[in-house]
Design a protein around this motif. Structure first.
Motif, PDB file in Angstrom:
ATOM      1  N   ALA A 251     -14.206  20.340   4.038  1.00 46.80           N
ATOM      2  CA  ALA A 251     -14.181  20.429   2.577  1.00 46.80           C
ATOM      3  C   ALA A 251     -13.744  21.830   2.129  1.00 46.80           C
ATOM      4  CB  ALA A 251     -15.556  20.090   2.008  1.00 46.80           C
ATOM      5  N   TYR A 252     -14.204  22.849   2.835  1.00 42.45           N
ATOM      6  CA  TYR A 252     -13.778  24.225   2.540  1.00 42.45           C
ATOM      7  C   TYR A 252     -12.257  24.350   2.690  1.00 42.45           C
ATOM      8  CZ  TYR A 252     -12.679  29.055   3.862  1.00 42.45           C
ATOM      9  OH  TYR A 252     -12.085  30.291   3.979  1.00 42.45           O
ATOM     10  N   LEU A 253     -11.718  23.787   3.766  1.00 37.50           N
ATOM     11  CA  LEU A 253     -10.261  23.831   3.959  1.00 37.50           C
ATOM     12  C   LEU A 253      -9.553  23.081   2.841  1.00 37.50           C
ATOM     13  CD1 LEU A 253      -9.990  23.330   7.818  1.00 37.50           C
ATOM     14  CD2 LEU A 253      -9.511  25.415   6.523  1.00 37.50           C
ATOM     15  N   TRP A 254      -9.997  21.863   2.551  1.00 37.89           N
ATOM     16  CA  TRP A 254      -9.376  21.041   1.503  1.00 37.89           C
ATOM     17  C   TRP A 254      -9.333  21.814   0.186  1.00 37.89           C
ATOM     18  CZ3 TRP A 254      -7.285  16.096   1.664  1.00 37.89           C
ATOM     19  CH2 TRP A 254      -7.007  15.496   0.436  1.00 37.89           C
ATOM     20  N   GLU A 255     -10.473  22.379  -0.175  1.00 33.55           N
ATOM     21  CA  GLU A 255     -10.574  23.099  -1.440  1.00 33.55           C
ATOM     22  C   GLU A 255      -9.591  24.274  -1.511  1.00 33.55           C
ATOM     23  OE1 GLU A 255     -14.387  24.011  -3.988  1.00 33.55           O
ATOM     24  OE2 GLU A 255     -14.302  25.334  -2.242  1.00 33.55           O
ATOM     25  N   ASN A 256      -9.410  24.963  -0.400  1.00 30.65           N
ATOM     26  CA  ASN A 256      -8.531  26.131  -0.373  1.00 30.65           C
ATOM     27  C   ASN A 256      -7.061  25.785  -0.169  1.00 30.65           C
ATOM     28  OD1 ASN A 256     -10.080  28.853  -0.479  1.00 30.65           O
ATOM     29  ND2 ASN A 256     -11.383  27.434   0.649  1.00 30.65           N
ATOM     30  N   LEU A 257      -6.756  24.557   0.184  1.00 29.22           N
ATOM     31  CA  LEU A 257      -5.377  24.151   0.429  1.00 29.22           C
ATOM     32  C   LEU A 257      -4.795  23.288  -0.681  1.00 29.22           C
ATOM     33  CD1 LEU A 257      -5.782  23.314   4.216  1.00 29.22           C
ATOM     34  CD2 LEU A 257      -4.715  25.359   3.225  1.00 29.22           C
ATOM     35  N   GLN A 258      -5.648  22.798  -1.558  1.00 28.64           N
ATOM     36  CA  GLN A 258      -5.185  21.931  -2.644  1.00 28.64           C
ATOM     37  C   GLN A 258      -4.104  22.610  -3.462  1.00 28.64           C
ATOM     38  OE1 GLN A 258      -8.795  20.701  -4.691  1.00 28.64           O
ATOM     39  NE2 GLN A 258      -7.930  18.668  -4.829  1.00 28.64           N
ATOM     40  N   ASP A 259      -3.099  21.834  -3.823  1.00 26.05           N
ATOM     41  CA  ASP A 259      -1.995  22.289  -4.687  1.00 26.05           C
ATOM     42  C   ASP A 259      -1.147  23.390  -4.060  1.00 26.05           C
ATOM     43  OD1 ASP A 259      -2.816  20.504  -6.725  1.00 26.05           O
ATOM     44  OD2 ASP A 259      -4.317  21.955  -7.378  1.00 26.05           O
ATOM     45  N   LYS A 260      -1.161  23.497  -2.720  1.00 24.13           N
ATOM     46  CA  LYS A 260      -0.369  24.513  -2.026  1.00 24.13           C
ATOM     47  C   LYS A 260       0.361  23.882  -0.849  1.00 24.13           C
ATOM     48  CE  LYS A 260      -3.946  27.983  -2.756  1.00 24.13           C
ATOM     49  NZ  LYS A 260      -4.968  28.784  -2.099  1.00 24.13           N
ATOM     50  N   GLU A 261       1.491  24.460  -0.514  1.00 20.62           N
ATOM     51  CA  GLU A 261       2.118  24.168   0.770  1.00 20.62           C
ATOM     52  C   GLU A 261       1.346  24.971   1.807  1.00 20.62           C
ATOM     53  OE1 GLU A 261       4.856  22.297   1.685  1.00 20.62           O
ATOM     54  OE2 GLU A 261       5.137  21.527  -0.342  1.00 20.62           O
ATOM     55  N   PHE A 262       1.081  24.373   2.972  1.00 16.07           N
ATOM     56  CA  PHE A 262       0.326  25.101   3.981  1.00 16.07           C
ATOM     57  C   PHE A 262       0.756  24.687   5.382  1.00 16.07           C
ATOM     58  CE2 PHE A 262      -2.048  21.282   2.970  1.00 16.07           C
ATOM     59  CZ  PHE A 262      -2.466  20.803   4.197  1.00 16.07           C
ATOM     60  N   THR A 263       0.355  25.501   6.343  1.00 14.79           N
ATOM     61  CA  THR A 263       0.642  25.257   7.746  1.00 14.79           C
ATOM     62  C   THR A 263      -0.675  25.242   8.524  1.00 14.79           C
ATOM     63  OG1 THR A 263       0.793  27.599   8.292  1.00 14.79           O
ATOM     64  CG2 THR A 263       2.843  26.518   7.565  1.00 14.79           C
ATOM     65  N   VAL A 264      -0.587  24.848   9.773  1.00 16.53           N
ATOM     66  CA  VAL A 264      -1.757  24.909  10.643  1.00 16.53           C
ATOM     67  C   VAL A 264      -2.226  26.361  10.765  1.00 16.53           C
ATOM     68  CG1 VAL A 264      -2.567  24.581  13.016  1.00 16.53           C
ATOM     69  CG2 VAL A 264      -1.231  22.787  11.900  1.00 16.53           C
ATOM     70  N   GLU A 265      -1.286  27.293  10.760  1.00 15.17           N
ATOM     71  CA  GLU A 265      -1.646  28.704  10.835  1.00 15.17           C
ATOM     72  C   GLU A 265      -2.453  29.127   9.610  1.00 15.17           C
ATOM     73  OE1 GLU A 265       1.490  27.510  11.456  1.00 15.17           O
ATOM     74  OE2 GLU A 265       1.471  27.843  13.624  1.00 15.17           O
ATOM     75  N   ASP A 266      -2.097  28.604   8.439  1.00 12.81           N
ATOM     76  CA  ASP A 266      -2.875  28.899   7.230  1.00 12.81           C
ATOM     77  C   ASP A 266      -4.299  28.361   7.371  1.00 12.81           C
ATOM     78  OD1 ASP A 266      -0.639  30.063   5.900  1.00 12.81           O
ATOM     79  OD2 ASP A 266      -0.010  28.072   5.190  1.00 12.81           O
ATOM     80  N   MET A 267      -4.407  27.153   7.909  1.00  3.96           N
ATOM     81  CA  MET A 267      -5.728  26.556   8.120  1.00  3.96           C
ATOM     82  C   MET A 267      -6.534  27.391   9.115  1.00  3.96           C
ATOM     83  SD  MET A 267      -4.554  22.552   8.312  1.00  3.96           S
ATOM     84  CE  MET A 267      -6.203  21.847   8.428  1.00  3.96           C
ATOM     85  N   THR A 268      -5.888  27.829  10.174  1.00  3.00           N
ATOM     86  CA  THR A 268      -6.542  28.654  11.190  1.00  3.00           C
ATOM     87  C   THR A 268      -7.062  29.945  10.581  1.00  3.00           C
ATOM     88  OG1 THR A 268      -5.135  27.731  12.920  1.00  3.00           O
ATOM     89  CG2 THR A 268      -6.216  29.833  13.404  1.00  3.00           C
ATOM     90  N   ARG A 269      -6.231  30.585   9.770  1.00  2.00           N
ATOM     91  CA  ARG A 269      -6.625  31.842   9.131  1.00  2.00           C
ATOM     92  C   ARG A 269      -7.844  31.636   8.227  1.00  2.00           C
ATOM     93  NH1 ARG A 269      -5.543  33.009   4.462  1.00  2.00           N
ATOM     94  NH2 ARG A 269      -3.607  31.843   4.311  1.00  2.00           N
ATOM     95  N   LEU A 270      -7.850  30.547   7.465  1.00  2.00           N
ATOM     96  CA  LEU A 270      -9.005  30.256   6.613  1.00  2.00           C
ATOM     97  C   LEU A 270     -10.274  30.111   7.448  1.00  2.00           C
ATOM     98  CD1 LEU A 270      -7.388  27.744   4.107  1.00  2.00           C
ATOM     99  CD2 LEU A 270      -8.419  29.954   3.514  1.00  2.00           C
ATOM    100  N   LEU A 271     -10.154  29.439   8.585  1.00  2.05           N
ATOM    101  CA  LEU A 271     -11.324  29.247   9.447  1.00  2.05           C
ATOM    102  C   LEU A 271     -11.823  30.562  10.037  1.00  2.05           C
ATOM    103  CD1 LEU A 271     -10.322  25.962  11.308  1.00  2.05           C
ATOM    104  CD2 LEU A 271     -12.104  26.231   9.563  1.00  2.05           C
ATOM    105  N   THR A 272     -10.895  31.371  10.532  1.00  2.00           N
ATOM    106  CA  THR A 272     -11.325  32.631  11.156  1.00  2.00           C
ATOM    107  C   THR A 272     -11.808  33.649  10.120  1.00  2.00           C
ATOM    108  OG1 THR A 272      -9.045  33.451  11.226  1.00  2.00           O
ATOM    109  CG2 THR A 272      -9.892  32.369  13.217  1.00  2.00           C
ATOM    110  N   ASP A 273     -11.308  33.551   8.891  1.00  2.80           N
ATOM    111  CA  ASP A 273     -11.772  34.453   7.837  1.00  2.80           C
ATOM    112  C   ASP A 273     -13.203  34.131   7.401  1.00  2.80           C
ATOM    113  OD1 ASP A 273      -9.359  35.761   7.847  1.00  2.80           O
ATOM    114  OD2 ASP A 273      -8.650  34.934   5.935  1.00  2.80           O
ATOM    115  N   LYS A 274     -13.561  32.864   7.420  1.00  6.34           N
ATOM    116  CA  LYS A 274     -14.880  32.445   6.916  1.00  6.34           C
ATOM    117  C   LYS A 274     -15.934  32.319   8.018  1.00  6.34           C
ATOM    118  CE  LYS A 274     -17.258  29.084   4.042  1.00  6.34           C
ATOM    119  NZ  LYS A 274     -17.912  29.965   3.083  1.00  6.34           N
ATOM    120  N   TYR A 275     -15.520  31.871   9.187  1.00  5.43           N
ATOM    121  CA  TYR A 275     -16.482  31.582  10.253  1.00  5.43           C
ATOM    122  C   TYR A 275     -16.260  32.487  11.455  1.00  5.43           C
ATOM    123  CZ  TYR A 275     -16.901  27.319   7.490  1.00  5.43           C
ATOM    124  OH  TYR A 275     -17.079  26.433   6.468  1.00  5.43           O
ATOM    125  N   GLU A 276     -17.306  32.719  12.195  1.00  2.40           N
ATOM    126  CA  GLU A 276     -17.195  33.475  13.438  1.00  2.40           C
ATOM    127  C   GLU A 276     -16.767  32.502  14.525  1.00  2.40           C
ATOM    128  OE1 GLU A 276     -20.522  35.938  14.436  1.00  2.40           O
ATOM    129  OE2 GLU A 276     -20.790  36.515  12.340  1.00  2.40           O
TER     130      GLU A 276
END
Length: 89
Positions: A39-64
């Motif tokens: 849900a955190y990823l969905w919320e941050n990716l809505q209305d944007k073009e994104f890549t797996v790398e963008d998703m990875t960055r979101l995960l590493t920025d928020k979680y250890e």
């Protein structure tokens, strides 16, 4: 990739669900549920073009989490979202 128009996330208890914003998109045989991380990823990716790398960055920025683990999880989730038809390549 991009989340397809018409799909929205709604809270449902401790989880979240993805629904279509019009009866033509609703399939009552399936419910797409997301855990808080997805849900955190969905919320941050809505209305944007994104890549797996963008998703990875979101995960590493928020979680250890190790970057390799985050990259695999992001790739798996992206493929799942594509296969069920809520995200386009």
């Amino acid at each position: 990739m991009k989340i397809l128009e018409g799909f929205v996330m709604r809270p449902l208890g401790d989880e979240y669900i993805i629904i279509g914003e019009g009866l033509s998109r609703v399939n009552f045989n399936k419910m797409i549920s997301l855990n808080p991380t997805a849900a955190y990823l969905w919320e941050n990716l809505q209305d944007k073009e994104f890549t797996v790398e963008d998703m990875t960055r979101l995960l590493t920025d928020k979680y250890e989490v190790d970057e390799k683990v985050a990259a695999k999880d992001a790739a798996d989730l992206a493929e799942k979202w594509i296969s069920i038809g809520i995200v386009s390549r």
